[in-house]
Design an enzyme around this catalytic site. Structure first.
Site, PDB file in Angstrom:
ATOM      1  N   ASP A 117     -39.991  -6.380 -24.130  1.00 43.85           N
ATOM      2  CA  ASP A 117     -41.380  -5.976 -24.014  1.00 43.85           C
ATOM      3  C   ASP A 117     -41.764  -5.011 -25.143  1.00 43.85           C
ATOM      4  OD1 ASP A 117     -43.752  -5.999 -21.911  1.00 43.85           O
ATOM      5  OD2 ASP A 117     -43.412  -3.897 -22.404  1.00 43.85           O
ATOM      6  N   ASP A 251     -42.680 -15.051 -16.456  1.00 47.05           N
ATOM      7  CA  ASP A 251     -43.284 -13.789 -16.879  1.00 47.05           C
ATOM      8  C   ASP A 251     -44.792 -14.007 -17.048  1.00 47.05           C
ATOM      9  OD1 ASP A 251     -44.144 -11.507 -18.222  1.00 47.05           O
ATOM     10  OD2 ASP A 251     -42.440 -11.467 -19.592  1.00 47.05           O
ATOM     11  N   GLY A 277     -38.931 -13.540 -13.582  1.00 44.57           N
ATOM     12  CA  GLY A 277     -40.127 -12.998 -14.184  1.00 44.57           C
ATOM     13  C   GLY A 277     -39.856 -12.114 -15.384  1.00 44.57           C
ATOM     14  N   HIS A 278     -40.679 -11.051 -15.514  1.00 46.09           N
ATOM     15  CA  HIS A 278     -40.686 -10.194 -16.699  1.00 46.09           C
ATOM     16  C   HIS A 278     -39.376  -9.430 -16.862  1.00 46.09           C
ATOM     17  CE1 HIS A 278     -42.632  -7.920 -19.871  1.00 46.09           C
ATOM     18  NE2 HIS A 278     -42.431  -6.773 -19.249  1.00 46.09           N
ATOM     19  N   PHE A 279     -38.784  -8.986 -15.757  1.00 46.68           N
ATOM     20  CA  PHE A 279     -37.560  -8.187 -15.802  1.00 46.68           C
ATOM     21  C   PHE A 279     -36.372  -9.062 -15.409  1.00 46.68           C
ATOM     22  CE2 PHE A 279     -40.913  -5.037 -15.381  1.00 46.68           C
ATOM     23  CZ  PHE A 279     -40.538  -4.103 -16.333  1.00 46.68           C
TER      24      PHE A 279
END
Length: 301
Positions: A117, A251, A277-279
Site C-alpha cells: 500500500d 482488494d 483482501g487488502h491485508f
C-alpha cells in the site's frame, strides 16, 4: 519425578529474536523492528495504510533466518514519534526523505524491498533515487499502475481534482477505526481468520490527536504518486529488478490489473493472486511467507 530420558528435545531450536528500536532522523524518531544477522543481505519492509510494521510480525522472524530484516513505522504510523503538521509536511516525498535518511544512518548500502500500500510509492521513490541499492522487489498490494486503482478511489479522486473543504469533509470517515476494520475484512471470505489485534491497534493509533488530519493530507498527496507512475514504470523497464507480486485479489483499493500490468515492463515478474483482501498476510501468511522467502533466496540469498 519425570525421567529425563522419557522425552526428547529437538537437537537445535532456531530462534530469530526481533529487536525493537528507535532511530532519530531529523525531527522524527523512527521506530523499527529488526532481526537477523547484521552481516546478512538486507530486506527492508515498508507497510501501508492502515497498518504499521506490526503487519510483518510473522514475516520478520521467518526471513531473519537468512536475512537482516528491518521494518520501520512510517511517520504518522505505528510507534514512530512524528512532529505536528506545522513542523513536518506530510507528503510521500517527505516520507521518502525520512526513510531514505533512516537507511543511510543504518548504513544500508543495498536492500530488497517488501512493500504494501503506502509503502509502495515510498519504496518506488527510493528505487528511483538510488537504483543501485535495490536488489529485489516484493509487492503485497502495493500499486504502480493506474489500472490498479479500484472504484473505492472515486471519492478520493474527486478530492484530488477539487480539493475543497467540502470534498475533504466527505472523506472524514476514512481515517476512523470503523473504516480501518472494514479495510481489514473487506474481500475476506472467512473474517474469523483475521485477528482483531491488527485493526484494533491501528484504530487506536488513528485516534491520536491530529492524526486524522495528517491522514487526509496524505490522501490528497497520493495524487502525486499516481503522477509519478510513468517514472516508476520507466525504472522497472530500465533496471529490470526481480519482482514478486503477492496480491489479495479482492482488494477494493488495488485491484488485480495493477499487478498484472507489471508484465508489460518486467516480463519475468512473478505474479501471484490469493483469495483475500487488502491485508493478504493476515489471512494467507502460511502461503505468502514461504513464497516471499523462496523468491528472495533465489534472487539475493
Amino acid at each position: 519425578m519425570m525421567d529425563s530420558t522419557s522425552c526428547t528435545m529437538p537437537d537445535q531450536i532456531t530462534l530469530n529474536p526481533v529487536h525493537y528500536r528507535f532511530e532519530q532522523v531529523d525531527n522524527v524518531e523512527v521506530f523499527y523492528r529488526e532481526a537477523g544477522d547484521p552481516d546478512a543481505p538486507v530486506v527492508l519492509l515498508l507497510h501501508g495504510f492502515a497498518a504499521s510494521s506490526f503487519m510483518f510480525r510473522d514475516l520478520i522472524p521467518m526471513l531473519a533466518e537468512r536475512y537482516r530484516v528491518i521494518a520501520p513505522d512510517l511517520p504518522a504510523f505505528g510507534f514512530t514519534h512524528s512532529p505536528s503538521r506545522s513542523d513536518y509536511t506530510y507528503t510521500f516525498e517527505r516520507l521518502t526523505r525520512t526513510i531514505e535518511r533512516f537507511t543511510e544512518q543504518l548504513r544500508l548500502s543495498e536492500y530488497a524491498l517488501v512493500v504494501h500500500d503506502y509503502g509502495a510509492p515510498v519504496g518506488w521513490r527510493l528505487a528511483l533515487n538510488h537504483p543501485e541499492r535495490i536488489t529485489a522487489l516484493v509487492s503485497q498490494n502495493g500499486n504502480a499502475y493506474e489500472e490498479g486503482l479500484g472504484d473505492s478511489w472515486q471519492p478520493i479522486q474527486r478530492y484530488w481534482k477539487n480539493p475543497t473543504p467540502e470534498n475533504r469533509e466527505a472523506l472524514r470517515d476514512f481515517p476512523t477505526p470503523e473504516s480501518i476494520k472494514w479495510q481489514y475484512l473487506e474481500g475476506v471470505s472467512t473474517p474469523e481468520a483475521v485477528s482483531p489485534d491488527s485493526y484494533t491497534l491501528e484504530g487506536l493509533q488513528i485516534q491520536r490527536p491530529g492524526n486524522a488530519e495528517i491522514q487526509l493530507d496524505l490522501v490528497l498527496d497520493y495524487a502525486n504518486n499516481v503522477a509519478l507512475y510513468p517514472e516508476f514504470q520507466a525504472y522497472f523497464r530500465r533496471h529490470q529488478p526481480p519482482l514478486l507480486a503477492v496480491w489479495g485479489e479482492h482488494d477494493p483499493f488495488f485491484i488485480p490489473p495493477g499487478a498484472q500490468a507489471w508484465t508489460r515492463d518486467l516480463p519475468n515478474a512473478d505474479i501471484r493472486f490469493f483469495d483475500t483482501g487488502h491485508f493478504a498476510l493476515e489471512t494467507h501468511g502460511a502461503e505468502i511467507i514461504p513464497t516471499i522467502r523462496t523468491f528472495l533466496d533465489t534472487h539475493i540469498g
